[in-house]
Each structure stands twice: as structure tokens, then as C-alpha cells.
Design a protein around this motif. Structure first.
Motif, PDB file in Angstrom:
ATOM      1  N   THR A  66       0.882  -1.165   0.000  1.00 18.45           N
ATOM      2  CA  THR A  66       0.000   0.000   0.000  1.00 18.45           C
ATOM      3  C   THR A  66       0.923   1.219   0.000  1.00 18.45           C
ATOM      4  O   THR A  66       2.094   1.101   0.346  1.00 18.45           O
ATOM      5  N   ARG A  96       0.767  12.033   4.020  1.00 20.68           N
ATOM      6  CA  ARG A  96      -0.219  12.170   2.945  1.00 20.68           C
ATOM      7  C   ARG A  96      -0.033  13.503   2.236  1.00 20.68           C
ATOM      8  O   ARG A  96      -0.072  13.578   1.007  1.00 20.68           O
ATOM      9  N   ILE A  98      -4.161   6.215   8.290  1.00 19.42           N
ATOM     10  CA  ILE A  98      -3.228   6.886   7.385  1.00 19.42           C
ATOM     11  C   ILE A  98      -2.545   8.030   8.131  1.00 19.42           C
ATOM     12  O   ILE A  98      -3.078   8.558   9.106  1.00 19.42           O
ATOM     13  N   PHE A 137       1.862   6.401   2.910  1.00 21.90           N
ATOM     14  CA  PHE A 137       1.087   7.118   3.919  1.00 21.90           C
ATOM     15  C   PHE A 137       0.047   6.225   4.613  1.00 21.90           C
ATOM     16  O   PHE A 137      -0.494   6.583   5.641  1.00 21.90           O
ATOM     17  N   VAL A 138      -0.230   5.055   4.039  1.00 24.29           N
ATOM     18  CA  VAL A 138      -1.110   4.105   4.729  1.00 24.29           C
ATOM     19  C   VAL A 138      -0.271   3.384   5.771  1.00 24.29           C
ATOM     20  O   VAL A 138       0.601   2.598   5.444  1.00 24.29           O
ATOM     21  N   LEU A 142      -6.050   6.623  -3.945  1.00 21.48           N
ATOM     22  CA  LEU A 142      -5.326   5.584  -3.226  1.00 21.48           C
ATOM     23  C   LEU A 142      -4.869   4.509  -4.191  1.00 21.48           C
ATOM     24  O   LEU A 142      -3.720   4.081  -4.184  1.00 21.48           O
TER      25      LEU A 142
END
Lengths: 156, 629
Positions: free
Chosen positions: A40, A63, A58, A43-44, A145
Motif C-alpha cells: 500500500t 499524505r 493513514i 502514507f497508509v 489511493l
């Protein structure tokens, strides 16, 4: 609270003050153990056990500002609920709830503190403080995303 | 309003009755002479009418009334069961279904039913009516009397001030029919709807119950002034063997409550895990014994909770005979559908999700599989095609097979199309076996129908079926022989939420692998890891199988770690293919509760969900199927 005011949760990201509408906030948590979710975007941060519910988390600093966050005693996870999504946002600190008069809110400038305008629903002056209001629908945009996700792993 | 409370029940029950009408009508179509089927249909239609009338849905009442007129004529043998009659009745059922759905959605009586009612009336009056009813009925009732059943005369008087006589009458009929059969009623059952005003009712009633039981039953209904129940005088004492078995007692529980129970139980399973860990840590014998006992009880409880959510697959299968029938008509094909194992039980969630995929596969068989009658004759096949639908349990899985005796997959067409669509290259296609080509049908963007028809091939293809079934933790495959037919196999897990898993560690995190895809765990020495075409493989009991490193799959960007002298390997299977997956080490086997990762992270590669471990930490559940790709 009158009709002309909005209750706002205020939180910190790199010394700037941000706000989200209290109606979108479920709870504010201290830092919890996070399980990383592989493949992923950076930022996740992963998922947490929020009283029996597995909830994605997150990091807002990563992000928006693409910089690593350091966890301190002040670090909080704000659990927000937008449409069907329930997501935790890691922020540097969250310690204020204010009643913001609606007339103080103005449209966001193109870029503020390095955050693109589309992620913002407005900025407001409040008791000589500048408050950046987040547009959570856009921040949690899933298409983005997936796009970021694909970009990250296009070589794999 | 009082009605509100009954509305949900009304909708639920009417749907069941319409479904029963549909099924019985199809039966009738096959055996037009069967009076018992007509009676069954009549009963359903009648109950439906009574319910609709007492709820005040006038259109619904009017339509069921028209339906009843035809059935009455059939029962009196004033009308023969013909294709037009069955078609008319089936059409009426469709309208009923629509009406009930719109009631469910909150708008009452939006349908113009004058057309359909007129049509039904025309059918009903097509032949002159005779009144043979009484004698036919009683003879029949006597001959049908089951073991231990007695005929009773039941007389009930309603109180004079009873305002809703129709409702009371309806409730009495319901109470009686719950565990018996009303042979005859005076005034007749048909008259009991709507503005029914009689206060004296009498019934000829066939049941296994004792007098006192019947009385008890009726006593629960209010506004009854008096009742008399005594055995019917004409009844002879020789009971005959009947085919009716006494129904098991059931109650209706809303799905919501069951879901809630399931959620609570999942919490319990998580806490159980935590308790087991604590008991082990503190080394307290009594505590350990108690926890062990509790674990056993909760496993039993788990079985019960899971079976409570199981429903027979019948619920999905039920609508297929109708669908196939009308498809066959539309396509001008002759098809017979056989269904087996409709009582096979599956978790409710799986069943709900499954319907569309099965519809798709059946439509597929109808459209692309079964040939037109004249072509079948030319090929020396029976004019009637056959589609069989079969469900059965095996181990922890449920299998569903759909088999047709149609034209089968035309492998040359499929591989040509796959190349055109750029799914595979010509070179690859040339080397493919038939089995491999058949699997191409499941690739996204593939549709073999020459013409995009109304029946199948509306943009969603078999790939949608495949991804749906895989999302349910199942698998689908097909075997086909050109000219002889196609056979689809679907494998599904019995339940979705609680499963046994192997816990492993990779990159300092715990992952859970469902035991259903684990063959065994093993060690592998460094020198036994071999390489073919730059891909790592291992020798597993004489077979060379691919070997993957979990770290590489889960974080492809991380640096290659040095391979240890001795590695832990999990051997996984998917269908017939095997694969070895290297992990850092094993923790052990555990019952886990599968939870979703949350909507935000849907579709993460190789992860089917998460679970909460005994110490509160979240472990991700690996999707073995996607590791195989």
C-alpha cells in the motif's frame, strides 16, 4: 451552538493548525500498535484494533507533506467517518474543540502550507489563529489511493 | 397503526407463498392431472388473499381472487389444465411478485391490474363451471388422510361486537392450517376475505392433533364467543399411510439479530484466545482447567451459531426453474432442468452473494451451451437439452455443479478470440492445452458470443463470476468437451467468518493462512532450493513446485535478505497446483475470526482480511489463491 457556528476538532501537523468538522469525528485515540499492510502507499500506516474493529490508519503528514512522522506522547489518531469509510488519521497532536463562526471561513488559496487546495474545504481565522479546514471526502479519495498504489508498484 | 407491525411478516410470508405458487405451478405443468398440486396452489393463493385482505391491499386481494377463480374451476374440473392456463397463472404470479416488492418498498397498489384480472377472468370462464366440489373434496380428503389423523367438525362463533370479522376468520383459518388441513369450510374459505360479516364458522378439519389441542390453539384468538370441536361422525377408523410428515417447529428470527449474535460470538472467540494465552502464562492449574472447559463449550456454541446462519441453497435454486422455462421460450430451445441437493446448507451471506453468479452460469448454458432443437436433432441428440444443477457438501466445502449437454466450448474460437483481444499472444495460445484454453473464458474482457444477446454477454462475463466466487473464498473451473457439453464446478467455503488458520511470521509481522489451503509445513535446506529459468523451485515429494518468499511478495521493494541455512516452508494448494511459500517461522494453528480490512483498503493484494489475535494485535489473513498467480 448556534446555527451560524460549526464545531471543529483542531489538530496539529508540523505546527500548523488544521480542523475537521466534529460531526465527522468518531473518537480521538492515543497511539495504538499498528499492523503494516503490505503493498500500500507509504502514507497508509496499516490497521489498528479499535475495540474489536479493524480500522485502517493513514498518516496525514505523509499524505500531504511527504515527510516522516515521529511518534511522541502527543501523537493522536483521529477516527473519522466519511460516507462508508471509517479511517484513522495520525496527527501530531489534537487538543482543542472550538465553535467556529461560519462567516470566518473563506475559500482556500491554491496551495497552503504545502497542501493542495482540493484537499481543503476552506481556511478560517479564529482568535488570531489560522485554521485550515480539511475536505475529508477528497483526502480519503479511494481512486487516488489506487492510483498511488499502482504507481508505487508498477515495477513489481 | 397496528398493521405496521405485521407488514414485515406479511411481506416475508407472501413472498414465500408466491414462491410456492411458482413451484407448484411448474409441477402442475408437468402433471396436469394432479389434483393435490392444484389444491396446494389453491391453498397458497387463498392464504395470500386472506392476508392481503386483512392488511387492506385491495389490488393484491383482487388479483389473488381472480387467481382463485381459475383454481377453483380447475379443482371442480370445470376447466382443464392447459398451457394457456398455466401461462396465465404464472404471469399473474409475476405481477403478484412485483406488487409485493413495491409494497416492500413502501408504495402500495401502484399497479394497474385490470388487464391481468380481465385475462384471468377470461381463462376462468372459458369453460362452463360445474359444482362438483363438495363430493370431490370429501372423498379426496378421506383418501388423503395421513397416519394418526382424524377428521373433526369445528364450529366457532365470533362475538357479536367483533369489528374485524374477516381478520378473525383469517386468524382461525391460519391457526387451523398451521397443523392440519381444512377440508371444507362453511361459509367457504373464498368468502372469508374482505367485508366478511358472518359470525358463525364451521370447518371440516383433518389433523393429528387432539381435540384439546385444537381448542387451545383457537383459544389464543380473541373475540371468539364459543367453539365446539368433535370428531367428524363419518370418519372411519382405518388410518391410511400418508406422505405428510410433521414439520419441525421453527420460529422466525431476523437476520439482524443473527448477525448481532455472530458479532458478539466473534468477540467471545477473540477473548477466548486471550484467556487461553493468559492461563498458559500464569501457570495456574485451576484457571487452565476452567479455560479449557470454556473453550470446549464455546466450540460447541460456535457450531450452533454457525449452523443457525445456514440456510438451504434451495432459496437460490427455487427461482431457476421459472427462469429456465421463460428463457427456453424466448430462445426457442427445449430444455429440462434437473436440480439435486437443494437442501444443501450454506452460510446465509454466501447464499446472498451467490445468486447472480449462478444465474449468469445458467444463462450462459442456455444461451451458448444448449443448441436449438433442430440442430440437436441433426447431431443425433435428444431434442430436449438437459441442464443439471447439483449441490453437495464435502469436507469444509460446498460444491455446486452446473452441467449441460450442449455444444461445449469451441476451443479454436476461444483461443482465436483470446489472441484478438490481446489476452494471450498467438505463440502462447498455440501451446495451450484445452484445459488451459477453457480457463481463458474467465479472463476479463472476454465474451465468446457471436452476437451480444439479451440473455448473456451483457458486458459482464465469466470473469465477474470468477471474481465474485473468489471473493467468497471459493473457486470456479470448467471442463468441456466439444459437442458434448460443459461442466462448471464451483467450490465454496461453508462459512466465511470463523476459520482455522496457520499463523506464521514474516518481516516481524504475524500473518494467518487459512488451513483450507495448507497442505503441510516443512523445512528446506539452503542447498535444496533450486532455480529454473531464474525462478526458485523446490522438490516436494518428487514434484518440482514453485517456491516463493513471503517477504518478496509482500514488500517487493525491500532488499533481498540472505537465505537462511534452513527455512520454514508452507506448502499451499489451489486446485491441483501446489506452491511452497517460505516464511520466517511458524507460530501454530488457531481459530480466527475473519474481519474486513475496512472499506478504505479494499482490494489489497494477497490479503483477504484481518483478524484480532489473543493479545489484541491485528494479524493479516493471506489469500492463498492470489499467491498462486
Amino acid at each position: 451552538m448556534s446555527e451560524n457556528e460549526m464545531k471543529i476538532i483542531v489538530f496539529l501537523l508540523r505546527n500548523e493548525e488544521y480542523g475537521v468538522n466534529v460531526e465527522q469525528v468518531r473518537s480521538i485515540e492515543r497511539m495504538l500498535p499498528i499492523t503494516r499492510v503490505p503493498r500500500t502507499p507509504a502514507f497508509v500506516k496499516g490497521v489498528i484494533n479499535l475495540r474489536g474493529v479493524v480500522t485502517p490508519v493513514i498518516d496525514l503528514r505523509e499524505r500531504f507533506l511527504f515527510e516522516k512522522n515521529e511518534v511522541t506522547d502527543e501523537t493522536r489518531i483521529i477516527i473519522v467517518s466519511v460516507q462508508e469509510l471509517e479511517v484513522g488519521l495520525v496527527v501530531d497532536a489534537a487538543n482543542d474543540v472550538i465553535d467556529l463562526p461560519l462567516r470566518e471561513i473563506v475559500a482556500p488559496p491554491e496551495l497552503i502550507s504545502g497542501v493542495a487546495a482540493k484537499y481543503l474545504s476552506g481556511v478560517a481565522k479564529w482568535e488570531e489563529r489560522l485554521l485550515v479546514l480539511l475536505n475529508l471526502e477528497e483526502v480519503l479519495n479511494q481512486e487516488e489511493l489506487h492510483a498511488l498504489h499502482d504507481a508505487d508498484f508498477s515495477y513489481s | 397503526m397496528e398493521n405496521e407491525a405485521y407488514l414485515a411478516l406479511f411481506i416475508e410470508e407472501s413472498k414465500e407463498h408466491v414462491q410456492r405458487l411458482n413451484n407448484q405451478l411448474l409441477l402442475l405443468e408437468k402433471n396436469p392431472e394432479d389434483l393435490e398440486t392444484i389444491k396446494e396452489i389453491f391453498r397458497s393463493a387463498h392464504t395470500l388473499k386472506g392476508m392481503a385482505a386483512s392488511m387492506g391491499f385491495e389490488h393484491l386481494t383482487a388479483l389473488t381472487h381472480a387467481l382463485e377463480n381459475i383454481l377453483d374451476a380447475l379443482l371442480n374440473q370445470a376447466l382443464d389444465v392447459s398451457q394457456e392456463v398455466v401461462d396465465g397463472l404464472l404471469t399473474a404470479c409475476d405481477v403478484l411478485e412485483d406488487m409485493i416488492s413495491s409494497i416492500e418498498e413502501g408504495h402500495e397498489n401502484p399497479h394497474d391490474i385490470s388487464g391481468i384480472v380481465a385475462m384471468l377472468e377470461e381463462i376462468a370462464t372459458a369453460q362452463p363451471q360445474e359444482t362438483l366440489r363438495k363430493s370431490v373434496n370429501i372423498q379426496h380428503a378421506d383418501s388423503q388422510r395421513g397416519e394418526g389423523e382424524t377428521l373433526y367438525d369445528v364450529r366457532v362463533s365470533l362475538s357479536d361486537d367483533c369489528a374485524l370479522k374477516a381478520v378473525r376468520a383469517y386468524m382461525i383459518v391460519q391457526a387451523l392450517e398451521e397443523d392440519g388441513y381444512i377440508v371444507e369450510a362453511n361459509p367457504p374459505l373464498e368468502a372469508m376475505g374482505g367485508r366478511f360479516q358472518e359470525k358463525d364458522l364451521s370447518f371440516l378439519y383433518r389433523t393429528k392433533q387432539k381435540e384439546s389441542e385444537i381448542k387451545n390453539r383457537l383459544n389464543s384468538i380473541s373475540e371468539i364467543k364459543a367453539m365446539v370441536v368433535h370428531p367428524h361422525s363419518q370418519s372411519d377408523g382405518t388410518p391410511k399411510k400418508g406422505d405428510k410428515t410433521s414439520p419441525t417447529k421453527t420460529i422466525r428470527v431476523s437476520m439482524e439479530r443473527l448477525d448481532h449474535l455472530m458479532n458478539l460470538f466473534e468477540e467471545l472467540v477473540i477473548d477466548r484466545g486471550r484467556l487461553e494465552k493468559i492461563a498458559l502464562d500464569v501457570e495456574h492449574v485451576e484457571l487452565q482447567e476452567t479455560v479449557e472447559r470454556m473453550s470446549r463449550i464455546s466450540s460447541d456454541l460456535q457450531d450452533i451459531v454457525l449452523t443457525m446462519r445456514m440456510v438451504p441453497i434451495e432459496q437460490v435454486f427455487n427461482r431457476f426453474p421459472r427462469m429456465i422455462r421463460s428463457l427456453a421460450k424466448d430462445l426457442g430451445k427445449k430444455v429440462q432442468l434437473t436440480i439435486e441437493g437443494e437442501s444443501t446448507e450454506l452460510d446465509r451471506t454466501v447464499i446472498d452473494e451467490l445468486g447472480d453468479s449462478l444465474v449468469h452460469l445458467l444463462r450462459n448454458s442456455m444461451d451458448h451451451g444448449i443448441e436449438l432443437p433442430h440442430i440437436r436433432q441433426q447431431q443425433g441428440k435428444k431434442e430436449h437439452g438437459t441442464i443439471s444443477l447439483k449441490a453437495y457438501h464435502s469436507g469444509n466445502h460446498v460444491f455446486i455443479e452446473i452441467k449441460d449437454d450442449g455444444g461445449g466450448v469451441r476451443y479454436d474460437h476461444v483461443s482465436k478470440r483470446a489472441v484478438e483481444r490481446g489476452i494471450v499472444t498467438q505463440k502462447v495460445a498455440d501451446d495451450m492445452t484445452e484445459q488451459e484454453i477453457a480457463q481463458l473464458l474467465f479472463s476479463p474482457g472476454f465474451s465468446t458470443a457471436e452476437v451480444v444477446s439479451d440473455v448473456s454477454g451483457r458486458g459482464v462475463g465469466l470473469d465477474a463470476v470468477k471474481s465474485k466466487i473468489e471473493s467468497l473464498g471459493g473457486a470456479v473451473s470448467l471442463v468441456s468437451k466439444q459437442g458434448e457439453g460443459t461442466h462448471f464446478f464451483i467450490q465454496l467455503p461453508l462459512t466465511l467468518s470463523i476459520l482455522s488458520a496457520l499463523l506464521v511470521v514474516s518481516d516481524e509481522q504475524i500473518y494467518a493462512i487459512p488451513l483450507s489451503s495448507v497442505i503441510e509445513t516443512a523445512f528446506i535446506e539452503h542447498q535444496d532450493i533450486r532455480s529454473i529459468h531464474h525462478k526458485r523451485v523446490m522438490d516436494y515429494r518428487g514434484t518440482i513446485i514453485p517456491l516463493l518468499f513471503l517477504t518478496d511478495i509482500l514488500s517487493p521493494s525491500s532488499l533481498q535478505k540472505k537465505i537462511a541455512q534452513r527455512s520454514f516452508v508452507v506448502i499451499l494448494k489451489k486446485g491441483a497446483s501446489l506452491i511452497g511459500v517460505v516464511v520466517d517461522f511458524f507460530i501454530g494453528q488457531k481459530e480466527i475470526v475473519l474481519k474486513s480490512l475496512g472499506h478504505y483498503l479494499s482490494g489489497v493484494f494477497a490479503i483477504s482480511g484481518a483478524t484480532i489475535l489473543g493479545d489484541g494485535q491485528v494479524a493479516l489473513v493471506l489469500d492463498a489463491n492470489s499467491l498462486m498467480k
